[in-house]
Write a protein that holds these residues in place. Sequence first.
Motif, PDB file in Angstrom:
ATOM      1  N   THR A   1      33.742 -23.911 -11.402  1.00 48.47           N
ATOM      2  CA  THR A   1      33.641 -23.225 -10.111  1.00 48.47           C
ATOM      3  C   THR A   1      34.196 -24.111  -8.996  1.00 48.47           C
ATOM      4  OG1 THR A   1      31.746 -21.896 -10.801  1.00 48.47           O
ATOM      5  CG2 THR A   1      32.010 -22.264  -8.431  1.00 48.47           C
ATOM      6  N   LYS A   2      33.814 -25.375  -9.002  1.00 44.16           N
ATOM      7  CA  LYS A   2      34.285 -26.292  -7.958  1.00 44.16           C
ATOM      8  C   LYS A   2      35.797 -26.517  -8.062  1.00 44.16           C
ATOM      9  CE  LYS A   2      29.866 -28.317  -7.157  1.00 44.16           C
ATOM     10  NZ  LYS A   2      28.834 -29.173  -7.548  1.00 44.16           N
ATOM     11  N   LEU A   3      36.300 -26.609  -9.285  1.00 45.27           N
ATOM     12  CA  LEU A   3      37.741 -26.785  -9.474  1.00 45.27           C
ATOM     13  C   LEU A   3      38.501 -25.539  -9.038  1.00 45.27           C
ATOM     14  CD1 LEU A   3      39.990 -28.638 -10.371  1.00 45.27           C
ATOM     15  CD2 LEU A   3      39.599 -27.888 -12.726  1.00 45.27           C
ATOM     16  N   ALA A   4      38.015 -24.364  -9.414  1.00 43.49           N
ATOM     17  CA  ALA A   4      38.660 -23.113  -9.004  1.00 43.49           C
ATOM     18  C   ALA A   4      38.658 -22.987  -7.485  1.00 43.49           C
ATOM     19  CB  ALA A   4      37.956 -21.920  -9.645  1.00 43.49           C
ATOM     20  N   THR A   5      37.569 -23.419  -6.850  1.00 44.51           N
ATOM     21  CA  THR A   5      37.477 -23.389  -5.388  1.00 44.51           C
ATOM     22  C   THR A   5      38.495 -24.338  -4.779  1.00 44.51           C
ATOM     23  OG1 THR A   5      35.114 -22.880  -5.526  1.00 44.51           O
ATOM     24  CG2 THR A   5      35.917 -23.727  -3.425  1.00 44.51           C
ATOM     25  N   SER A   6      38.583 -25.528  -5.333  1.00 45.45           N
ATOM     26  CA  SER A   6      39.521 -26.536  -4.843  1.00 45.45           C
ATOM     27  C   SER A   6      40.962 -26.058  -4.949  1.00 45.45           C
ATOM     28  CB  SER A   6      39.350 -27.780  -5.693  1.00 45.45           C
ATOM     29  OG  SER A   6      39.285 -28.909  -4.956  1.00 45.45           O
ATOM     30  N   LEU A   7      41.266 -25.408  -6.057  1.00 43.96           N
ATOM     31  CA  LEU A   7      42.625 -24.909  -6.291  1.00 43.96           C
ATOM     32  C   LEU A   7      42.874 -23.566  -5.613  1.00 43.96           C
ATOM     33  CD1 LEU A   7      42.877 -25.790 -10.095  1.00 43.96           C
ATOM     34  CD2 LEU A   7      43.989 -26.987  -8.185  1.00 43.96           C
ATOM     35  N   ASN A   8      41.803 -22.933  -5.129  1.00 41.85           N
ATOM     36  CA  ASN A   8      41.852 -21.608  -4.500  1.00 41.85           C
ATOM     37  C   ASN A   8      42.627 -20.620  -5.373  1.00 41.85           C
ATOM     38  OD1 ASN A   8      41.146 -19.746  -2.536  1.00 41.85           O
ATOM     39  ND2 ASN A   8      42.997 -20.108  -1.352  1.00 41.85           N
ATOM     40  N   LEU A   9      42.162 -20.464  -6.598  1.00 42.58           N
ATOM     41  CA  LEU A   9      42.816 -19.562  -7.549  1.00 42.58           C
ATOM     42  C   LEU A   9      42.497 -18.117  -7.187  1.00 42.58           C
ATOM     43  CD1 LEU A   9      42.117 -21.471 -10.880  1.00 42.58           C
ATOM     44  CD2 LEU A   9      44.178 -21.524  -9.463  1.00 42.58           C
ATOM     45  N   MET A  10      43.421 -17.442  -6.536  1.00 46.42           N
ATOM     46  CA  MET A  10      43.211 -16.073  -6.074  1.00 46.42           C
ATOM     47  C   MET A  10      43.382 -15.045  -7.193  1.00 46.42           C
ATOM     48  SD  MET A  10      42.231 -16.400  -2.979  1.00 46.42           S
ATOM     49  CE  MET A  10      42.353 -14.763  -2.294  1.00 46.42           C
ATOM     50  N   ALA A  11      44.214 -15.340  -8.181  1.00 42.18           N
ATOM     51  CA  ALA A  11      44.453 -14.393  -9.272  1.00 42.18           C
ATOM     52  C   ALA A  11      43.347 -14.519 -10.315  1.00 42.18           C
ATOM     53  CB  ALA A  11      45.815 -14.650  -9.908  1.00 42.18           C
ATOM     54  N   LYS A  12      42.743 -13.394 -10.650  1.00 42.28           N
ATOM     55  CA  LYS A  12      41.640 -13.378 -11.611  1.00 42.28           C
ATOM     56  C   LYS A  12      42.056 -13.996 -12.941  1.00 42.28           C
ATOM     57  CE  LYS A  12      38.108 -10.452 -13.612  1.00 42.28           C
ATOM     58  NZ  LYS A  12      37.460  -9.125 -13.582  1.00 42.28           N
ATOM     59  N   LYS A  13      43.263 -13.689 -13.398  1.00 40.43           N
ATOM     60  CA  LYS A  13      43.713 -14.226 -14.696  1.00 40.43           C
ATOM     61  C   LYS A  13      43.766 -15.752 -14.673  1.00 40.43           C
ATOM     62  CE  LYS A  13      48.644 -13.784 -13.875  1.00 40.43           C
ATOM     63  NZ  LYS A  13      49.415 -14.916 -14.252  1.00 40.43           N
ATOM     64  N   ASP A  14      44.124 -16.331 -13.534  1.00 41.47           N
ATOM     65  CA  ASP A  14      44.158 -17.789 -13.418  1.00 41.47           C
ATOM     66  C   ASP A  14      42.750 -18.381 -13.482  1.00 41.47           C
ATOM     67  OD1 ASP A  14      46.916 -17.721 -13.199  1.00 41.47           O
ATOM     68  OD2 ASP A  14      46.885 -17.759 -11.004  1.00 41.47           O
ATOM     69  N   ARG A  15      41.792 -17.712 -12.842  1.00 39.97           N
ATOM     70  CA  ARG A  15      40.399 -18.182 -12.896  1.00 39.97           C
ATOM     71  C   ARG A  15      39.854 -18.084 -14.317  1.00 39.97           C
ATOM     72  NH1 ARG A  15      40.378 -14.973  -8.278  1.00 39.97           N
ATOM     73  NH2 ARG A  15      39.047 -13.389  -9.238  1.00 39.97           N
ATOM     74  N   ILE A  16      40.193 -17.009 -15.002  1.00 37.94           N
ATOM     75  CA  ILE A  16      39.740 -16.837 -16.395  1.00 37.94           C
ATOM     76  C   ILE A  16      40.302 -17.954 -17.271  1.00 37.94           C
ATOM     77  CG2 ILE A  16      39.961 -15.376 -18.454  1.00 37.94           C
ATOM     78  CD1 ILE A  16      39.742 -12.944 -16.500  1.00 37.94           C
ATOM     79  N   ILE A  17      41.581 -18.250 -17.122  1.00 40.90           N
ATOM     80  CA  ILE A  17      42.211 -19.312 -17.913  1.00 40.90           C
ATOM     81  C   ILE A  17      41.504 -20.646 -17.667  1.00 40.90           C
ATOM     82  CG2 ILE A  17      44.308 -20.700 -18.178  1.00 40.90           C
ATOM     83  CD1 ILE A  17      45.885 -18.052 -17.623  1.00 40.90           C
ATOM     84  N   LEU A  18      41.246 -20.957 -16.401  1.00 43.04           N
ATOM     85  CA  LEU A  18      40.568 -22.207 -16.052  1.00 43.04           C
ATOM     86  C   LEU A  18      39.177 -22.279 -16.675  1.00 43.04           C
ATOM     87  CD1 LEU A  18      40.526 -24.819 -14.205  1.00 43.04           C
ATOM     88  CD2 LEU A  18      39.238 -23.393 -12.616  1.00 43.04           C
ATOM     89  N   PHE A  19      38.387 -21.219 -16.523  1.00 37.55           N
ATOM     90  CA  PHE A  19      37.032 -21.215 -17.065  1.00 37.55           C
ATOM     91  C   PHE A  19      37.038 -21.286 -18.592  1.00 37.55           C
ATOM     92  CE2 PHE A  19      35.793 -20.359 -12.835  1.00 37.55           C
ATOM     93  CZ  PHE A  19      34.430 -20.626 -12.741  1.00 37.55           C
ATOM     94  N   GLN A  20      37.944 -20.575 -19.239  1.00 36.66           N
ATOM     95  CA  GLN A  20      38.036 -20.640 -20.697  1.00 36.66           C
ATOM     96  C   GLN A  20      38.371 -22.052 -21.165  1.00 36.66           C
ATOM     97  OE1 GLN A  20      37.620 -18.104 -23.214  1.00 36.66           O
ATOM     98  NE2 GLN A  20      36.541 -17.200 -21.490  1.00 36.66           N
ATOM     99  N   ALA A  21      39.263 -22.712 -20.452  1.00 39.40           N
ATOM    100  CA  ALA A  21      39.646 -24.081 -20.817  1.00 39.40           C
ATOM    101  C   ALA A  21      38.475 -25.041 -20.658  1.00 39.40           C
ATOM    102  CB  ALA A  21      40.831 -24.539 -19.973  1.00 39.40           C
ATOM    103  N   ILE A  22      37.775 -24.949 -19.548  1.00 38.49           N
ATOM    104  CA  ILE A  22      36.683 -25.892 -19.281  1.00 38.49           C
ATOM    105  C   ILE A  22      35.453 -25.596 -20.131  1.00 38.49           C
ATOM    106  CG2 ILE A  22      35.021 -26.632 -17.515  1.00 38.49           C
ATOM    107  CD1 ILE A  22      37.386 -26.496 -15.522  1.00 38.49           C
ATOM    108  N   LEU A  23      35.078 -24.314 -20.237  1.00 38.71           N
ATOM    109  CA  LEU A  23      33.843 -23.964 -20.955  1.00 38.71           C
ATOM    110  C   LEU A  23      34.000 -24.015 -22.472  1.00 38.71           C
ATOM    111  CD1 LEU A  23      32.595 -20.973 -18.788  1.00 38.71           C
ATOM    112  CD2 LEU A  23      31.684 -23.304 -18.838  1.00 38.71           C
ATOM    113  N   TYR A  24      35.172 -23.604 -22.960  1.00 36.23           N
ATOM    114  CA  TYR A  24      35.319 -23.442 -24.415  1.00 36.23           C
ATOM    115  C   TYR A  24      36.484 -24.212 -25.017  1.00 36.23           C
ATOM    116  CZ  TYR A  24      32.315 -19.622 -23.009  1.00 36.23           C
ATOM    117  OH  TYR A  24      31.309 -18.886 -22.445  1.00 36.23           O
ATOM    118  N   GLY A  25      37.232 -24.944 -24.199  1.00 40.70           N
ATOM    119  CA  GLY A  25      38.357 -25.707 -24.709  1.00 40.70           C
ATOM    120  C   GLY A  25      39.524 -24.841 -25.126  1.00 40.70           C
ATOM    121  N   LYS A  26      39.581 -23.604 -24.642  1.00 43.28           N
ATOM    122  CA  LYS A  26      40.677 -22.688 -24.974  1.00 43.28           C
ATOM    123  C   LYS A  26      41.754 -22.807 -23.916  1.00 43.28           C
ATOM    124  CE  LYS A  26      37.772 -19.316 -27.296  1.00 43.28           C
ATOM    125  NZ  LYS A  26      37.366 -17.909 -27.343  1.00 43.28           N
ATOM    126  N   VAL A  27      42.973 -23.000 -24.365  1.00 43.05           N
ATOM    127  CA  VAL A  27      44.073 -23.156 -23.423  1.00 43.05           C
ATOM    128  C   VAL A  27      45.109 -22.051 -23.543  1.00 43.05           C
ATOM    129  CG1 VAL A  27      43.835 -25.637 -23.151  1.00 43.05           C
ATOM    130  CG2 VAL A  27      45.262 -24.753 -24.973  1.00 43.05           C
TER     131      VAL A  27
END
Length: 118
Positions: free
Chosen positions: A86-112
């Motif tokens: 959440t803090k990283l997405a805020t810092s990067l100001n990821l406006m596109a939902k798909k970009d936020r999903i990619i970030l969360f998947q990578a951090i939470l589950y190691g999926k890239v």
Amino acid sequence: FKDYVVLFEFVGSRVTCNPPIMDTDEDILILTDNLEEIVTKCLLLGFAEIGSYPGSEFISLKRPEETLNLIITDKKDFYDLFMFATKLATSLNLMAKKDRIILFQAILYGKVDNNDNA
């Protein structure tokens, strides 16, 4: 159900995006020390389960008549990673939902991988 809440934070695109996305649900991440009890109480308060599976790190609940989602976990590591994302997405100001999903998947589950099979 506040007796079962250890920590909570508002999360989601209303928090991570600047300007905030206001035509979407409001999300609250909750860390609990009694997952079963808090979920039972939420269900009695009219929340419906919208996401979870055996072995899941969290349970998602939503009040059908409201735009409020609860993401409830009893795993401190998951909570901490979610807040880091959440803090990283805020810092990067990821406006596109798909970009936020990619970030969360990578951090939470190691999926890239950013395709639907990720």
